[in-house]
Design a protein around this motif. Structure first.
Motif, PDB file in Angstrom:
ATOM      1  N   SER A   1     -43.830   6.541  13.534  1.00  0.00           N
ATOM      2  CA  SER A   1     -42.761   6.962  12.626  1.00  0.00           C
ATOM      3  C   SER A   1     -41.670   7.732  13.362  1.00  0.00           C
ATOM      4  CB  SER A   1     -43.337   7.837  11.511  1.00  0.00           C
ATOM      5  OG  SER A   1     -43.860   9.036  12.046  1.00  0.00           O
ATOM      6  N   VAL A   2     -40.441   7.580  12.885  1.00  0.00           N
ATOM      7  CA  VAL A   2     -39.295   8.328  13.412  1.00  0.00           C
ATOM      8  C   VAL A   2     -39.162   9.597  12.581  1.00  0.00           C
ATOM      9  CG1 VAL A   2     -36.836   8.280  13.911  1.00  0.00           C
ATOM     10  CG2 VAL A   2     -38.178   6.174  14.067  1.00  0.00           C
ATOM     11  N   ARG A   3     -39.301  10.731  13.230  1.00  0.00           N
ATOM     12  CA  ARG A   3     -39.374  12.004  12.519  1.00  0.00           C
ATOM     13  C   ARG A   3     -38.061  12.780  12.547  1.00  0.00           C
ATOM     14  NH1 ARG A   3     -43.549  14.853   9.513  1.00  0.00           N
ATOM     15  NH2 ARG A   3     -42.763  16.975   9.345  1.00  0.00           N
ATOM     16  N   THR A   4     -37.292  12.659  13.614  1.00  0.00           N
ATOM     17  CA  THR A   4     -36.113  13.499  13.775  1.00  0.00           C
ATOM     18  C   THR A   4     -35.042  12.771  14.568  1.00  0.00           C
ATOM     19  OG1 THR A   4     -35.323  15.617  14.693  1.00  0.00           O
ATOM     20  CG2 THR A   4     -37.161  14.556  15.813  1.00  0.00           C
ATOM     21  N   LEU A   5     -33.786  13.161  14.339  1.00  0.00           N
ATOM     22  CA  LEU A   5     -32.621  12.577  15.003  1.00  0.00           C
ATOM     23  C   LEU A   5     -31.724  13.694  15.510  1.00  0.00           C
ATOM     24  CD1 LEU A   5     -31.703   9.954  12.258  1.00  0.00           C
ATOM     25  CD2 LEU A   5     -32.837   9.426  14.418  1.00  0.00           C
ATOM     26  N   ALA A   6     -30.953  13.400  16.559  1.00  0.00           N
ATOM     27  CA  ALA A   6     -29.976  14.353  17.084  1.00  0.00           C
ATOM     28  C   ALA A   6     -28.836  13.581  17.731  1.00  0.00           C
ATOM     29  CB  ALA A   6     -30.612  15.314  18.088  1.00  0.00           C
ATOM     30  N   PHE A   7     -27.622  14.135  17.635  1.00  0.00           N
ATOM     31  CA  PHE A   7     -26.424  13.519  18.199  1.00  0.00           C
ATOM     32  C   PHE A   7     -25.867  14.378  19.325  1.00  0.00           C
ATOM     33  CE2 PHE A   7     -25.630  11.262  14.022  1.00  0.00           C
ATOM     34  CZ  PHE A   7     -25.820  10.000  14.557  1.00  0.00           C
TER      35      PHE A   7
ATOM     36  N   LEU B   1     -15.982   5.658  16.589  1.00  0.00           N
ATOM     37  CA  LEU B   1     -16.881   6.800  16.724  1.00  0.00           C
ATOM     38  C   LEU B   1     -17.844   6.505  17.859  1.00  0.00           C
ATOM     39  CD1 LEU B   1     -17.792   7.417  12.968  1.00  0.00           C
ATOM     40  CD2 LEU B   1     -16.269   8.812  14.359  1.00  0.00           C
ATOM     41  N   SER B   2     -18.018   7.467  18.743  1.00  0.00           N
ATOM     42  CA  SER B   2     -18.907   7.282  19.888  1.00  0.00           C
ATOM     43  C   SER B   2     -19.828   8.485  19.997  1.00  0.00           C
ATOM     44  CB  SER B   2     -18.097   7.121  21.176  1.00  0.00           C
ATOM     45  OG  SER B   2     -18.954   7.013  22.298  1.00  0.00           O
ATOM     46  N   ALA B   3     -21.101   8.241  20.248  1.00  0.00           N
ATOM     47  CA  ALA B   3     -22.070   9.333  20.359  1.00  0.00           C
ATOM     48  C   ALA B   3     -23.325   8.844  21.042  1.00  0.00           C
ATOM     49  CB  ALA B   3     -22.414   9.900  18.980  1.00  0.00           C
ATOM     50  N   LEU B   4     -24.067   9.801  21.599  1.00  0.00           N
ATOM     51  CA  LEU B   4     -25.424   9.554  22.075  1.00  0.00           C
ATOM     52  C   LEU B   4     -26.379   9.900  20.942  1.00  0.00           C
ATOM     53  CD1 LEU B   4     -25.469  11.053  25.688  1.00  0.00           C
ATOM     54  CD2 LEU B   4     -25.516   8.650  25.061  1.00  0.00           C
ATOM     55  N   LEU B   5     -27.272   9.003  20.640  1.00  0.00           N
ATOM     56  CA  LEU B   5     -28.261   9.211  19.587  1.00  0.00           C
ATOM     57  C   LEU B   5     -29.637   9.376  20.212  1.00  0.00           C
ATOM     58  CD1 LEU B   5     -29.333   9.156  16.639  1.00  0.00           C
ATOM     59  CD2 LEU B   5     -29.439   6.662  16.859  1.00  0.00           C
ATOM     60  N   PHE B   6     -30.310  10.473  19.858  1.00  0.00           N
ATOM     61  CA  PHE B   6     -31.695  10.695  20.257  1.00  0.00           C
ATOM     62  C   PHE B   6     -32.567  10.580  19.011  1.00  0.00           C
ATOM     63  CE2 PHE B   6     -29.128  13.048  23.293  1.00  0.00           C
ATOM     64  CZ  PHE B   6     -29.680  12.699  24.510  1.00  0.00           C
ATOM     65  N   SER B   7     -33.639   9.816  19.104  1.00  0.00           N
ATOM     66  CA  SER B   7     -34.599   9.686  18.014  1.00  0.00           C
ATOM     67  C   SER B   7     -35.991   9.948  18.577  1.00  0.00           C
ATOM     68  CB  SER B   7     -34.523   8.303  17.369  1.00  0.00           C
ATOM     69  OG  SER B   7     -34.837   7.292  18.317  1.00  0.00           O
ATOM     70  N   ALA B   8     -36.808  10.630  17.767  1.00  0.00           N
ATOM     71  CA  ALA B   8     -38.149  10.984  18.232  1.00  0.00           C
ATOM     72  C   ALA B   8     -39.082  11.042  17.039  1.00  0.00           C
ATOM     73  CB  ALA B   8     -38.130  12.320  18.975  1.00  0.00           C
ATOM     74  N   GLY B   9     -40.376  11.032  17.344  1.00  0.00           N
ATOM     75  CA  GLY B   9     -41.363  11.073  16.271  1.00  0.00           C
ATOM     76  C   GLY B   9     -42.775  10.984  16.801  1.00  0.00           C
ATOM     77  N   GLY B  10     -43.587  10.129  16.174  1.00  0.00           N
ATOM     78  CA  GLY B  10     -44.989  10.009  16.521  1.00  0.00           C
ATOM     79  C   GLY B  10     -45.228   9.442  17.901  1.00  0.00           C
TER      80      GLY B  10
ATOM     81  N   CYS C   1     -33.278   7.052  23.429  1.00  0.00           N
ATOM     82  CA  CYS C   1     -31.876   7.453  23.529  1.00  0.00           C
ATOM     83  C   CYS C   1     -30.987   6.210  23.507  1.00  0.00           C
ATOM     84  CB  CYS C   1     -31.624   8.255  24.805  1.00  0.00           C
ATOM     85  SG  CYS C   1     -29.892   8.732  25.040  1.00  0.00           S
ATOM     86  N   TYR C   2     -29.921   6.256  22.686  1.00  0.00           N
ATOM     87  CA  TYR C   2     -29.006   5.133  22.532  1.00  0.00           C
ATOM     88  C   TYR C   2     -27.565   5.611  22.641  1.00  0.00           C
ATOM     89  CZ  TYR C   2     -33.147   3.228  20.134  1.00  0.00           C
ATOM     90  OH  TYR C   2     -34.410   2.832  19.804  1.00  0.00           O
ATOM     91  N   GLN C   3     -26.709   4.712  23.055  1.00  0.00           N
ATOM     92  CA  GLN C   3     -25.262   4.927  22.992  1.00  0.00           C
ATOM     93  C   GLN C   3     -24.723   4.133  21.812  1.00  0.00           C
ATOM     94  OE1 GLN C   3     -22.915   6.715  25.173  1.00  0.00           O
ATOM     95  NE2 GLN C   3     -21.667   6.275  23.370  1.00  0.00           N
ATOM     96  N   LEU C   4     -24.082   4.820  20.862  1.00  0.00           N
ATOM     97  CA  LEU C   4     -23.512   4.177  19.683  1.00  0.00           C
ATOM     98  C   LEU C   4     -21.998   4.138  19.796  1.00  0.00           C
ATOM     99  CD1 LEU C   4     -25.541   5.771  16.724  1.00  0.00           C
ATOM    100  CD2 LEU C   4     -26.074   3.739  18.057  1.00  0.00           C
ATOM    101  N   LEU C   5     -21.418   3.006  19.430  1.00  0.00           N
ATOM    102  CA  LEU C   5     -19.970   2.856  19.357  1.00  0.00           C
ATOM    103  C   LEU C   5     -19.649   2.090  18.081  1.00  0.00           C
ATOM    104  CD1 LEU C   5     -17.137   3.189  20.537  1.00  0.00           C
ATOM    105  CD2 LEU C   5     -17.477   1.056  21.801  1.00  0.00           C
TER     106      LEU C   5
END
Length: 680
Positions: A325-331, A345-354, A360-364
């Motif tokens: 499961s994905v528990r938390t996100l951060a930009f 819009l551009s950002a680095l996305l961090f997702s974490a969980g179980g 880590c992703y690059q979003l555009l």
């Protein structure tokens, strides 16, 4: 042998035949056929596959605009070869063989060898320009497809990948995992209505899976994937042919009107555990479009679009790299791409969980008036980290106690201000709250695509639920501070400036591999609640102080005012925190407080599992409720807020709530505190 469509030639009369031979040599032959005439074969190029045990190709496709050939091999690798120069070499070799005329090869192997294979030495043996070794594991690449400028590859590892060309190098953007259990993916079909069909084998059945609906369209018992087969679809009918026990079997079905109507499509298959707003896009002819990212217990994260006018959530991209499961996100927001101006819009996305996994992703995200959603989202996977993989690389691990395989990341926070001139390299740092009682710091180097554990501490000795990083800017110096909260109701404040600076120096010297450092003990620890802290938020005031708000399982809200004092002997002297004021509101809600936000120094917003959203007025020594709104999302998991300046300078506050669903609310706040009243 494999066939590939030949760019620039009609597909019904011409195709490219690729043949793998001894010593990893692959030949490209152009085959043309006309009615009443013998096939014409011309040798176009020779290519050298990289050494491996099973050295032959399995699929190929041309990139005509770039003059390149991409193919997959039995080892699971993707290879990129040049083919633009092969046209000239082929013309010269043809002249050598036939005295300036095209090679017309009769339908016999002797003539083919005489005209082409015996003179293949006139063509150079090309080496690959780019190699992604073992991308699809040891079971091989099954297909390569070109669609809208992107490259898609499938394999028998249960995933399909999206790639792009960057300076004649293959770059993996992201990988997708379709329905559970579909480990043998064979092909991808892009339909005219925008759906993506994944063709593969699940056990002994042939499966056609729709990425739009997330369900199997067909499931045909055929005996499994070790057989010759072919699938064809059209708006009128679909057909699947295969060989079973020496017999040719045909499955055919006419198109039928859909009897099922989807009233409201789901965003996730299970509860939504976290939500973050990336930003807003202004697209001509459309209302303001808000872009969010949600994480769920169904192991996926979703980038979605939410418009106030349509009140519909439109998924833009789905990320399926997590195994739990994905528990938390951060930009970590970045600069806007100059080619798109204010429409991106551009950002680095961090997702974490179980399973102690971080991705880590690059979003555009860019505005696109030609698309149905008016926004396109490009996702690039940058890095990942798992503690169990880190464990396997440790030396003398038999002498240590292995980390808990069920460790979960409960919260993430990007450390602000780490891209300043203080650091020698552009590292970004990430703080994580862990269920095994630790607070961990990770470093990300975008250029090397590495996510490294750099520091940790087990000070709390129990599950850490929340972390929040903040930056204190003093005269000529900056301090990186961290707040963590655990299940015993304690809130600890750390100075992580030293470990971050030491980690940055070590990472530069060791090229991204270091032994995790130990964090110094917390500066201050406050017993804010009687049990677990489920929500945490920090706001810096105009005076340079910090307001820290927290909500607990016991329904209480706690707010404290902190002041940071720096040492006199320079930046290395450390920090000192002073608690100037503490306010506690017991029984603020009837259930867990799972969302809290400081809108202004005098305004606080809280949300609870009791489905109440309450606006509080912070006054000296007390919190006074201003208004309460009931929302419709059960089992609230998280809250995110932002403000928008309307015409006339009036501020509108928006919030989005997630749990068993998703809801967005809008409201206004008083310009100043009303006369003091007794709490109700």
């Amino acid at each position: 042998l494999s066939w590939a469509p030949r760019p620039g030639l009609p597909p019904d009369t011409a195709a490219a035949l690729l043949a793998s031979g001894p010593d990893g040599e692959m030949l490209w032959l152009d085959v043309t056929h006309r009615a009443g005439q013998a096939p014409r074969v011309r040798l176009m190029g020779r290519y050298l596959l990289p050494p491996c045990k099973q050295r032959w190709h399995t699929c190929a496709a041309f990139l005509p605009q770039e003059g390149l050939l991409i193919c997959g091999d039995r080892r699971g690798s993707l290879l990129l070869f040049p083919c633009s120069s092969s046209l000239g070499w082929a013309a010269e070799s043809t002249s050598i063989v036939n005295g300036g005329t095209d090679a017309v090869v009769e339908n016999s192997s002797n003539d083919l060898e005489d005209s082409c294979l015996l003179h293949k030495g006139a063509l150079p043996l090309e080496s690959p320009l780019s190699v992604l070794f073992g991308l699809h594991g040891k079971t091989g690449v099954t297909s390569v497809t070109i669609h809208r400028g992107y490259i898609y590859s499938t394999g028998r590892d249960g995933v399909y990948r999206q790639l792009r060309l960057q300076d004649q190098q293959l770059e993996v953007l992201q990988k997708h995992r379709p329905c559970k259990g579909l480990q043998w993916i064979e092909e991808l079909h892009f339909t005219s209505d925008g759906d993506l069909l994944v063709l593969g084998f699940h056990a002994d059945n042939f499966v056609v899976w729709s990425s739009r609906t997330g369900e199997n369209i067909h499931c045909i018992p055929c005996g499994g994937g070790h057989r010759s087969w072919s699938y064809c679809s059209s708006p009128l009918a679909e057909a699947f042919a295969f060989i079973k026990s020496g017999d040719v079997m045909l499955y055919r079905r006419k198109a039928e009107p859909l009897q099922q109507q989807v009233l409201l499509a789901s965003l996730h298959g299970r509860a939504i555990t976290c939500v973050r707003r990336l930003g807003a896009l202004d697209v001509p002819g459309r209302a303001t479009l808000n872009v969010f990212v949600t994480g769920s217990e169904d192991t996926t994260a979703c980038v979605l679009l939410l418009s106030e006018n349509s009140r519909a959530a439109v998924p833009l991209a789905r990320l399926s790299d997590h195994i739990s499961s994905v528990r938390t996100l951060a930009f970590a927001t970045g600069p806007v791409d100059e080619g798109f101006g204010d429409k991106s819009l551009s950002a680095l996305l961090f997702s974490a969980g179980g399973r102690a996994q971080i991705e880590c992703y690059q979003l555009l995200c860019t505005g696109d008036t030609t698309s149905e959603s008016a926004v396109t989202c490009q996702v690039t996977h940058l890095a990942s980290h798992r503690l169990d993989k880190h464990w396997e690389q440790k030396k003398n691990r038999h002498k240590l106690v292995k980390m808990d395989p069920e460790t979960r990341y409960m919260s993430l926070s990007v450390v602000p201000g780490t891209s300043t001139k203080q650091l020698p390299t552009p590292w970004k740092f990430l703080a994580a709250a862990c269920s095994d009682g630790s607070v961990r710091i990770f470093g990300l180097l975008e250029a090397a695509r590495k996510l490294v554990l750099v520091a940790e501490s087990f000070h709390h000795q129990r599950c850490v639920l929340k972390v929040e990083a903040f930056l204190h800017s003093g005269p000529g110096r900056e301090r990186h501070l961290l707040c963590s909260a655990a299940t015993d109701g304690s809130v600890a404040f750390w100075d992580i400036t030293g470990p971050i600076m030491d980690a940055a120096d070590s990472l530069q010297q060791t090229e991204g591999e270091i032994q995790p450092l130990a964090l110094d003990p917390p500066l201050v620890t406050i017993m804010a609640h009687s049990c677990g802290v489920n929500s945490l938020h920090i706001l810096e005031t105009a005076e340079g102080r910090f307001l820290v708000a927290s909500g607990s399982d016991d329904g209480s809200i706690h707010v404290c005012l902190l002041e940071v004092a720096l040492g006199r002997s320079g930046a290395a002297a450390g920090s000192c925190l002073q608690v100037l004021e503490r306010v506690c509101r017991p029984c603020a809600h009837a259930a867990h407080v799972t969302g809290i936000r400081l809108l202004r120094p005098d305004l606080l917003l809280s949300a609870s599992v009791d489905q109440r959203l309450t606006l509080w007025d912070r006054r000296p020594g007390e919190l006074v409720p201003l208004s309460t709104t009931f929302f419709h999302v059960p089992d609230l998991a998280e809250l995110d807020c932002w403000e928008v300046a309307e015409a006339g300078g009036k501020l509108q506050y928006y919030c989005v709530l997630c749990g068993q669903g998703l809801e967005m609310l809008r409201g206004t706040a008083p310009s100043k505190s009303p006369p003091q009243e007794a709490p109700q």
